[in-house]
Design a protein around this motif. Structure first.
Motif, PDB file in Angstrom:
ATOM      1  N   LEU A  36       0.810  -1.208   0.000  1.00  0.00           N
ATOM      2  CA  LEU A  36       0.000   0.000   0.000  1.00  0.00           C
ATOM      3  C   LEU A  36       0.847   1.264   0.000  1.00  0.00           C
ATOM      4  O   LEU A  36       0.541   2.228  -0.721  1.00  0.00           O
ATOM      5  N   ALA A  68       0.437   3.710  -3.120  1.00  0.00           N
ATOM      6  CA  ALA A  68      -0.212   4.989  -2.834  1.00  0.00           C
ATOM      7  C   ALA A  68       0.715   6.154  -3.160  1.00  0.00           C
ATOM      8  O   ALA A  68       0.272   7.182  -3.697  1.00  0.00           O
ATOM      9  N   ALA A 124      -5.657   6.672   1.249  1.00  0.00           N
ATOM     10  CA  ALA A 124      -5.186   5.325   1.601  1.00  0.00           C
ATOM     11  C   ALA A 124      -5.177   5.141   3.108  1.00  0.00           C
ATOM     12  O   ALA A 124      -4.151   4.810   3.707  1.00  0.00           O
ATOM     13  N   GLU A 155      -5.778   3.427   6.750  1.00  0.00           N
ATOM     14  CA  GLU A 155      -5.711   2.054   7.256  1.00  0.00           C
ATOM     15  C   GLU A 155      -6.505   1.984   8.562  1.00  0.00           C
ATOM     16  O   GLU A 155      -6.281   2.761   9.476  1.00  0.00           O
ATOM     17  N   TYR A 177      -6.476  -4.521   2.979  1.00  0.00           N
ATOM     18  CA  TYR A 177      -6.568  -4.201   1.557  1.00  0.00           C
ATOM     19  C   TYR A 177      -6.387  -5.476   0.734  1.00  0.00           C
ATOM     20  O   TYR A 177      -5.482  -6.265   1.008  1.00  0.00           O
ATOM     21  N   ALA A 224      -4.958  -2.358  -4.557  1.00  0.00           N
ATOM     22  CA  ALA A 224      -4.805  -0.912  -4.639  1.00  0.00           C
ATOM     23  C   ALA A 224      -4.118  -0.629  -5.967  1.00  0.00           C
ATOM     24  O   ALA A 224      -3.098  -1.239  -6.285  1.00  0.00           O
ATOM     25  N   THR A 264      -9.301   1.175  -4.776  1.00  0.00           N
ATOM     26  CA  THR A 264      -8.871   0.185  -3.787  1.00  0.00           C
ATOM     27  C   THR A 264     -10.050  -0.679  -3.371  1.00  0.00           C
ATOM     28  O   THR A 264     -11.212  -0.326  -3.581  1.00  0.00           O
ATOM     29  N   GLN A 296     -11.206  -3.095   0.155  1.00  0.00           N
ATOM     30  CA  GLN A 296     -10.858  -3.495   1.515  1.00  0.00           C
ATOM     31  C   GLN A 296     -11.856  -4.508   2.062  1.00  0.00           C
ATOM     32  O   GLN A 296     -13.064  -4.411   1.815  1.00  0.00           O
TER      33      GLN A 296
END
Length: 224
Positions: free
Chosen positions: A75, A79, A92, A94, A100, A103, A118, A120
């Motif tokens: 990530l 990102a 992005a 968390e 995730y 992405a 993305t 999740q």
């Protein structure tokens, strides 16, 4: 005066059912030519099966669903690089207990609108997709939410979101939150509880106020 006529040999019709059907005689080469197409088809099918087996074996993504967890998502790097391409810090965030599964930055779009995307897996085994872009339009947004109409608006952390619900004939409904965050259009498509979608909306807004993945991931930066 009547004259009796007898059928000539040309007018005689044979009714002998005992005559055997004529069996055509073919050479060995002719027989080989007749069977060749069927044999070639069987060989071609066998070759195709042998080619497809390793492809299907080595490509689990073909049989996995969107909830498949991919532990290889980097990530931080993705990102950062996507932010460089986008010209703005892509969202992005968390969240503890969330993971995730992909992405990516989607460029070279036919409509000219490139976007951050993305997916999740939530703590409650739900799934939420995020789409973020600049310079969007109503048509582009409608395509991202399956043309679902606006049901209501919902304020989350000072941002007003349009709430849309798409219900397919077969399958669970998808709830979409569409809002403007830091000058970008953010779409949250969730097959999850609405509480979790709102949780992600909060996280996106907080992240955009203080984006953390704007430094190139290097050992010296502490980002691995």
């Amino acid at each position: 005066m009547s004259t009796e006529q007898h059928p000539s040999s040309q007018d005689t019709i044979s009714t002998d059912d005992s005559s055997e059907p004529v069996v055509p005689l073919i050479t060995q080469k002719q027989a080989q030519r007749i069977h060749a197409p069927a044999r070639n088809m069987i060989i071609s099918m066998a070759v195709m099966i042998l080619i497809l087996i390793p492809i299907l074996w080595l490509t689990p993504a073909l049989t996995s669903n969107k909830n498949h967890y991919n532990p290889q998502v980097d990530l931080d790097s993705i990102a950062y690089l996507s932010s460089q391409e986008a010209g703005y810090p892509v969202a992005a965030p968390e969240i503890d207990g969330w993971r995730y599964n992909f992405a990516r930055w989607k460029s070279r779009q036919a409509d000219g609108i490139n976007f951050w995307n993305t997916g999740q897996l939530t703590a409650q085994a739900g799934y939420i997709e995020l789409v973020q872009a600049q310079n969007t339009n109503p048509t582009w947004i409608a395509q991202r939410v399956n043309n679902a109409p606006v049901q209501r608006t919902q304020e989350v952390a000072g941002v007003l979101w349009d709430v849309r619900i798409y219900t397919p004939k077969d399958g669970e409904p998808t709830i979409s939150y569409v809002g403007t965050v830091s000058g970008t259009t953010v779409i949250l498509n969730g097959q999850s509880s609405e509480d979790e979608i709102i949780q992600l909306a909060h996280a996106v807004i907080a992240y955009e106020k203080n984006p953390t993945k704007t430094v190139e991931p290097t050992p010296s930066s502490g980002i691995q």
